[in-house]
Design a protein around this motif. Structure first.
Motif, PDB file in Angstrom:
ATOM      1  N   ASP A 144       0.830  -1.202   0.000  1.00  0.00           N
ATOM      2  CA  ASP A 144       0.000   0.000   0.000  1.00  0.00           C
ATOM      3  C   ASP A 144       0.870   1.261   0.000  1.00  0.00           C
ATOM      4  O   ASP A 144       0.644   2.182  -0.786  1.00  0.00           O
ATOM      5  CB  ASP A 144      -0.937  -0.018   1.215  1.00  0.00           C
ATOM      6  CG  ASP A 144      -1.935   1.121   1.191  1.00  0.00           C
ATOM      7  OD1 ASP A 144      -2.617   1.282   0.152  1.00  0.00           O
ATOM      8  OD2 ASP A 144      -2.028   1.846   2.198  1.00  0.00           O
ATOM      9  N   GLU A 145       1.894   1.279   0.855  1.00  0.00           N
ATOM     10  CA  GLU A 145       2.791   2.441   0.928  1.00  0.00           C
ATOM     11  C   GLU A 145       3.568   2.620  -0.373  1.00  0.00           C
ATOM     12  O   GLU A 145       3.724   3.742  -0.860  1.00  0.00           O
ATOM     13  CB  GLU A 145       3.751   2.290   2.112  1.00  0.00           C
ATOM     14  CG  GLU A 145       3.059   2.420   3.455  1.00  0.00           C
ATOM     15  CD  GLU A 145       3.948   2.031   4.636  1.00  0.00           C
ATOM     16  OE1 GLU A 145       5.118   1.633   4.434  1.00  0.00           O
ATOM     17  OE2 GLU A 145       3.452   2.134   5.780  1.00  0.00           O
ATOM     18  N   ALA A 146       4.045   1.514  -0.955  1.00  0.00           N
ATOM     19  CA  ALA A 146       4.825   1.596  -2.194  1.00  0.00           C
ATOM     20  C   ALA A 146       3.969   2.106  -3.352  1.00  0.00           C
ATOM     21  O   ALA A 146       4.420   2.936  -4.149  1.00  0.00           O
ATOM     22  CB  ALA A 146       5.418   0.228  -2.534  1.00  0.00           C
ATOM     23  N   VAL A 147       2.728   1.632  -3.437  1.00  0.00           N
ATOM     24  CA  VAL A 147       1.829   2.069  -4.520  1.00  0.00           C
ATOM     25  C   VAL A 147       1.494   3.549  -4.361  1.00  0.00           C
ATOM     26  O   VAL A 147       1.545   4.314  -5.328  1.00  0.00           O
ATOM     27  CB  VAL A 147       0.551   1.194  -4.560  1.00  0.00           C
ATOM     28  CG1 VAL A 147      -0.499   1.797  -5.477  1.00  0.00           C
ATOM     29  CG2 VAL A 147       0.894  -0.219  -4.998  1.00  0.00           C
ATOM     30  N   ILE A 151       2.453   6.360  -7.141  1.00  0.00           N
ATOM     31  CA  ILE A 151       1.414   7.185  -7.775  1.00  0.00           C
ATOM     32  C   ILE A 151       1.702   8.669  -7.543  1.00  0.00           C
ATOM     33  O   ILE A 151       1.592   9.483  -8.463  1.00  0.00           O
ATOM     34  CB  ILE A 151       0.008   6.779  -7.269  1.00  0.00           C
ATOM     35  CG1 ILE A 151      -0.365   5.413  -7.849  1.00  0.00           C
ATOM     36  CG2 ILE A 151      -1.033   7.839  -7.644  1.00  0.00           C
ATOM     37  CD1 ILE A 151      -1.640   4.819  -7.297  1.00  0.00           C
ATOM     38  N   ALA A 152       2.112   9.013  -6.324  1.00  0.00           N
ATOM     39  CA  ALA A 152       2.451  10.415  -6.026  1.00  0.00           C
ATOM     40  C   ALA A 152       3.608  10.881  -6.925  1.00  0.00           C
ATOM     41  O   ALA A 152       3.590  12.005  -7.429  1.00  0.00           O
ATOM     42  CB  ALA A 152       2.815  10.560  -4.552  1.00  0.00           C
ATOM     43  N   GLU A 155       2.295  11.437 -10.444  1.00  0.00           N
ATOM     44  CA  GLU A 155       1.498  12.648 -10.501  1.00  0.00           C
ATOM     45  C   GLU A 155       2.368  13.906 -10.433  1.00  0.00           C
ATOM     46  O   GLU A 155       2.053  14.907 -11.069  1.00  0.00           O
ATOM     47  CB  GLU A 155       0.444  12.657  -9.387  1.00  0.00           C
ATOM     48  CG  GLU A 155      -0.655  11.636  -9.654  1.00  0.00           C
ATOM     49  CD  GLU A 155      -1.647  11.483  -8.523  1.00  0.00           C
ATOM     50  OE1 GLU A 155      -1.338  11.869  -7.365  1.00  0.00           O
ATOM     51  OE2 GLU A 155      -2.742  10.960  -8.780  1.00  0.00           O
ATOM     52  N   GLU A 156       3.471  13.835  -9.692  1.00  0.00           N
ATOM     53  CA  GLU A 156       4.426  14.955  -9.660  1.00  0.00           C
ATOM     54  C   GLU A 156       4.979  15.195 -11.046  1.00  0.00           C
ATOM     55  O   GLU A 156       5.110  16.331 -11.489  1.00  0.00           O
ATOM     56  CB  GLU A 156       5.597  14.627  -8.712  1.00  0.00           C
ATOM     57  CG  GLU A 156       5.485  15.253  -7.372  1.00  0.00           C
ATOM     58  CD  GLU A 156       6.687  14.901  -6.496  1.00  0.00           C
ATOM     59  OE1 GLU A 156       7.822  14.877  -7.013  1.00  0.00           O
ATOM     60  OE2 GLU A 156       6.446  14.637  -5.322  1.00  0.00           O
ATOM     61  N   GLY A 157       5.302  14.118 -11.759  1.00  0.00           N
ATOM     62  CA  GLY A 157       5.843  14.219 -13.115  1.00  0.00           C
ATOM     63  C   GLY A 157       4.851  14.822 -14.083  1.00  0.00           C
ATOM     64  O   GLY A 157       5.218  15.543 -15.003  1.00  0.00           O
ATOM     65  N   ILE A 158       3.562  14.570 -13.874  1.00  0.00           N
ATOM     66  CA  ILE A 158       2.511  15.094 -14.761  1.00  0.00           C
ATOM     67  C   ILE A 158       2.341  16.595 -14.553  1.00  0.00           C
ATOM     68  O   ILE A 158       2.119  17.337 -15.486  1.00  0.00           O
ATOM     69  CB  ILE A 158       1.166  14.365 -14.508  1.00  0.00           C
ATOM     70  CG1 ILE A 158       1.299  12.900 -14.955  1.00  0.00           C
ATOM     71  CG2 ILE A 158       0.012  15.026 -15.245  1.00  0.00           C
ATOM     72  CD1 ILE A 158       0.117  12.016 -14.551  1.00  0.00           C
ATOM     73  N   GLU A 159       2.462  17.051 -13.300  1.00  0.00           N
ATOM     74  CA  GLU A 159       2.252  18.461 -12.975  1.00  0.00           C
ATOM     75  C   GLU A 159       3.384  19.345 -13.486  1.00  0.00           C
ATOM     76  O   GLU A 159       3.183  20.523 -13.700  1.00  0.00           O
ATOM     77  CB  GLU A 159       2.122  18.639 -11.451  1.00  0.00           C
ATOM     78  CG  GLU A 159       0.841  17.998 -10.918  1.00  0.00           C
ATOM     79  CD  GLU A 159       0.836  17.944  -9.393  1.00  0.00           C
ATOM     80  OE1 GLU A 159       1.759  18.465  -8.750  1.00  0.00           O
ATOM     81  OE2 GLU A 159      -0.110  17.352  -8.847  1.00  0.00           O
ATOM     82  N   ASP A 160       4.561  18.791 -13.680  1.00  0.00           N
ATOM     83  CA  ASP A 160       5.712  19.607 -14.103  1.00  0.00           C
ATOM     84  C   ASP A 160       5.573  20.102 -15.528  1.00  0.00           C
ATOM     85  O   ASP A 160       4.955  19.701 -16.368  1.00  0.00           O
ATOM     86  CB  ASP A 160       7.013  18.811 -13.989  1.00  0.00           C
ATOM     87  CG  ASP A 160       7.363  18.556 -12.522  1.00  0.00           C
ATOM     88  OD1 ASP A 160       6.760  19.205 -11.655  1.00  0.00           O
ATOM     89  OD2 ASP A 160       8.239  17.708 -12.273  1.00  0.00           O
TER      90      ASP A 160
END
Length: 160
Positions: A144-147, A151-152, A155-160
């Motif tokens: 759960d922590e790894a997923v 994902i975070a 999503e960081e890569g998408i926002e850049d």
């Protein structure tokens, strides 16, 4: 001494469960399912007690779980192409955990460390419910922590 490579295991009907699978145990007549490995081990013990020859491949079982590293509902390499493409049949559904632990022929063996896919039934019978539940709980938390972290990061890569 010259080491001759072993011939690859063949597929066929298992002498114990009848399923068409990879035959590895009991002189290559039984598959790798837990119940079939247990049957092959019992057959081997009876043969050895009667003075018979040992098997080339002896079943070993997990007796201690160090960590659960993954989970699956079937063994894909045991499924023919058509079965892999379609909905999994109940007969092919076997819960297995990728387990790092101690494997032995039986409880009187010192054993060895290994990582392999192990059926839920084997872990329950040989390691006990408490050890199994504890290892699975740790695995689920780590998963759960790894997923969430992955994902975070996506999503960081998408926002850049």
């Amino acid at each position: 001494r010259v080491h001759m490579p072993r011939t690859p295991y063949s597929q066929g009907p298992c002498a114990n469960c009848g399923a068409h699978r990879l035959l590895k145990y009991a002189h290559r007549t039984m598959c790798c399912r837990y119940k079939c490995q247990r049957a092959a081990a019992a057959q081997r013990q009876a043969r050895l007690a009667g003075g018979g020859a040992d098997d080339a491949v002896v079943p070993t079982f997990c007796f201690k779980i160090d960590a659960v590293l993954g989970m699956r509902f079937c063994e894909p390499e045991q499924l023919i192409a058509k079965k892999r493409r379609n909905r999994l049949a109940a007969a092919d559904n076997t819960i297995c955990y990728l387990t790092r632990g101690t494997f032995k022929e039986d409880q009187h063996d010192a054993g060895f460390a290994d990582t392999r896919w192990v059926e839920l039934e084997e872990l329950y019978e040989n390691c006990g419910k408490a050890q199994l539940n504890g290892a699975v709980k740790k695995y689920r938390k780590a998963e759960d922590e790894a997923v969430k972290a992955a994902i975070a990061e996506f999503e960081e890569g998408i926002e850049d």
